[in-house]
Design a protein around this motif. Sequence first.
Motif, PDB file in Angstrom:
ATOM      1  N   TYR A  95       0.833  -1.197   0.000  1.00  0.00           N
ATOM      2  CA  TYR A  95       0.000   0.000   0.000  1.00  0.00           C
ATOM      3  C   TYR A  95       0.867   1.246   0.000  1.00  0.00           C
ATOM      4  CZ  TYR A  95      -3.524  -3.257   1.830  1.00  0.00           C
ATOM      5  OH  TYR A  95      -4.374  -4.318   2.012  1.00  0.00           O
ATOM      6  N   CYS A  96       0.418   2.269  -0.712  1.00  0.00           N
ATOM      7  CA  CYS A  96       1.036   3.573  -0.559  1.00  0.00           C
ATOM      8  C   CYS A  96       0.092   4.446   0.274  1.00  0.00           C
ATOM      9  CB  CYS A  96       1.348   4.226  -1.895  1.00  0.00           C
ATOM     10  SG  CYS A  96      -0.091   4.696  -2.863  1.00  0.00           S
ATOM     11  N   ALA A  97       0.668   5.459   0.903  1.00  0.00           N
ATOM     12  CA  ALA A  97      -0.109   6.322   1.769  1.00  0.00           C
ATOM     13  C   ALA A  97       0.539   7.696   1.829  1.00  0.00           C
ATOM     14  CB  ALA A  97      -0.211   5.724   3.167  1.00  0.00           C
ATOM     15  N   ALA A  98      -0.257   8.697   2.184  1.00  0.00           N
ATOM     16  CA  ALA A  98       0.209  10.078   2.232  1.00  0.00           C
ATOM     17  C   ALA A  98       0.054  10.639   3.639  1.00  0.00           C
ATOM     18  CB  ALA A  98      -0.578  10.934   1.249  1.00  0.00           C
ATOM     19  N   SER A  99       1.084  11.384   4.044  1.00  0.00           N
ATOM     20  CA  SER A  99       1.099  11.967   5.386  1.00  0.00           C
ATOM     21  C   SER A  99       1.665  13.386   5.340  1.00  0.00           C
ATOM     22  CB  SER A  99       1.978  11.113   6.303  1.00  0.00           C
ATOM     23  OG  SER A  99       2.190  11.749   7.552  1.00  0.00           O
ATOM     24  N   MET A 100       1.241  14.218   6.250  1.00  0.00           N
ATOM     25  CA  MET A 100       1.775  15.577   6.329  1.00  0.00           C
ATOM     26  C   MET A 100       3.153  15.594   6.985  1.00  0.00           C
ATOM     27  SD  MET A 100      -0.220  17.642   4.821  1.00  0.00           S
ATOM     28  CE  MET A 100       0.339  19.235   5.418  1.00  0.00           C
ATOM     29  N   VAL A 101       3.563  14.479   7.583  1.00  0.00           N
ATOM     30  CA  VAL A 101       4.881  14.397   8.203  1.00  0.00           C
ATOM     31  C   VAL A 101       5.598  13.157   7.679  1.00  0.00           C
ATOM     32  CG1 VAL A 101       4.209  15.635  10.276  1.00  0.00           C
ATOM     33  CG2 VAL A 101       3.986  13.151  10.206  1.00  0.00           C
ATOM     34  N   THR A 102       6.914  13.225   7.647  1.00  0.00           N
ATOM     35  CA  THR A 102       7.711  12.075   7.226  1.00  0.00           C
ATOM     36  C   THR A 102       7.862  11.159   8.434  1.00  0.00           C
ATOM     37  OG1 THR A 102       8.914  13.505   5.697  1.00  0.00           O
ATOM     38  CG2 THR A 102       9.850  11.325   6.151  1.00  0.00           C
ATOM     39  N   THR A 103       7.236  10.021   8.353  1.00  0.00           N
ATOM     40  CA  THR A 103       7.169   9.150   9.520  1.00  0.00           C
ATOM     41  C   THR A 103       6.969   7.705   9.099  1.00  0.00           C
ATOM     42  OG1 THR A 103       5.933   8.698  11.563  1.00  0.00           O
ATOM     43  CG2 THR A 103       4.678   9.551   9.715  1.00  0.00           C
ATOM     44  N   ARG A 104       7.347   6.791   9.983  1.00  0.00           N
ATOM     45  CA  ARG A 104       7.080   5.372   9.785  1.00  0.00           C
ATOM     46  C   ARG A 104       5.795   4.963  10.497  1.00  0.00           C
ATOM     47  NH1 ARG A 104      12.382   2.445   9.438  1.00  0.00           N
ATOM     48  NH2 ARG A 104      11.513   0.886  10.842  1.00  0.00           N
ATOM     49  N   GLU A 105       5.175   5.886  11.212  1.00  0.00           N
ATOM     50  CA  GLU A 105       3.992   5.595  12.011  1.00  0.00           C
ATOM     51  C   GLU A 105       2.734   5.611  11.153  1.00  0.00           C
ATOM     52  OE1 GLU A 105       3.629   4.565  15.195  1.00  0.00           O
ATOM     53  OE2 GLU A 105       1.566   4.343  14.455  1.00  0.00           O
ATOM     54  N   GLN A 106       2.068   4.473  11.075  1.00  0.00           N
ATOM     55  CA  GLN A 106       0.912   4.358  10.185  1.00  0.00           C
ATOM     56  C   GLN A 106      -0.218   5.304  10.557  1.00  0.00           C
ATOM     57  OE1 GLN A 106      -0.363   0.328   9.201  1.00  0.00           O
ATOM     58  NE2 GLN A 106       1.518  -0.468  10.127  1.00  0.00           N
ATOM     59  N   SER A 107      -0.371   5.578  11.849  1.00  0.00           N
ATOM     60  CA  SER A 107      -1.478   6.424  12.288  1.00  0.00           C
ATOM     61  C   SER A 107      -1.355   7.854  11.782  1.00  0.00           C
ATOM     62  CB  SER A 107      -1.568   6.414  13.816  1.00  0.00           C
ATOM     63  OG  SER A 107      -0.407   7.012  14.375  1.00  0.00           O
ATOM     64  N   GLN A 108      -0.156   8.219  11.342  1.00  0.00           N
ATOM     65  CA  GLN A 108       0.067   9.574  10.844  1.00  0.00           C
ATOM     66  C   GLN A 108      -0.279   9.724   9.359  1.00  0.00           C
ATOM     67  OE1 GLN A 108       1.121  12.266  12.818  1.00  0.00           O
ATOM     68  NE2 GLN A 108       0.636  10.766  14.405  1.00  0.00           N
ATOM     69  N   TYR A 109      -0.643   8.634   8.730  1.00  0.00           N
ATOM     70  CA  TYR A 109      -0.970   8.671   7.298  1.00  0.00           C
ATOM     71  C   TYR A 109      -2.468   8.854   7.110  1.00  0.00           C
ATOM     72  CZ  TYR A 109       3.781   7.655   6.044  1.00  0.00           C
ATOM     73  OH  TYR A 109       5.137   7.759   5.867  1.00  0.00           O
ATOM     74  N   THR A 110      -2.805   9.859   6.309  1.00  0.00           N
ATOM     75  CA  THR A 110      -4.195  10.263   6.153  1.00  0.00           C
ATOM     76  C   THR A 110      -4.894   9.539   5.005  1.00  0.00           C
ATOM     77  OG1 THR A 110      -3.584  12.466   6.930  1.00  0.00           O
ATOM     78  CG2 THR A 110      -5.715  12.256   5.817  1.00  0.00           C
ATOM     79  N   TYR A 111      -4.180   9.399   3.919  1.00  0.00           N
ATOM     80  CA  TYR A 111      -4.778   8.830   2.710  1.00  0.00           C
ATOM     81  C   TYR A 111      -4.052   7.542   2.336  1.00  0.00           C
ATOM     82  CZ  TYR A 111      -6.585  13.584   2.400  1.00  0.00           C
ATOM     83  OH  TYR A 111      -7.189  14.785   2.675  1.00  0.00           O
ATOM     84  N   TRP A 112      -4.841   6.563   1.888  1.00  0.00           N
ATOM     85  CA  TRP A 112      -4.302   5.244   1.561  1.00  0.00           C
ATOM     86  C   TRP A 112      -4.821   4.769   0.216  1.00  0.00           C
ATOM     87  CZ3 TRP A 112      -1.089   2.269   4.767  1.00  0.00           C
ATOM     88  CH2 TRP A 112      -0.834   2.804   6.027  1.00  0.00           C
TER      89      TRP A 112
END
Length: 122
Positions: A95-112
């Motif tokens: 899966y790819c996902a988009a986040s406002m911060v560069t992180t490995r934490e899945q909860s920080q990703y908004t769009y999948w």
Amino acid sequence: QVQLVESGGGLVQAGASLRLSCVTSELTFNKYAMGWFRQAPGKEREVVAAVNWSGRVTNYADAVKGRFTVGRDNARDTVYLQMNNLKPEDTAVYYCAASMVTTREQSQYTYWGQGTQVTVSS
């Protein structure tokens, strides 16, 4: 509506390469960090790699370091995952996902995205 669409998965033999792509739409792409995650059957989803908005900062899971490379083309609103020397344990839905911060934490990703299957045979 924001959409992320992965492609490039498939069935390959161990040692082969694949390149995954994730095209986004309705997303201000160059303002988002992007991540790749995977989920194998019976296992929790895990981070594979992340890249910051410019592409200059990357982060990898230990299991893929030296074999996978994440990159992005902001002109094409696309993030890539080059996977070399694939192993059977790399078999998963990616899966790819988009986040406002560069992180490995899945909860920080908004769009999948919806995911693409990668199967590596031994």
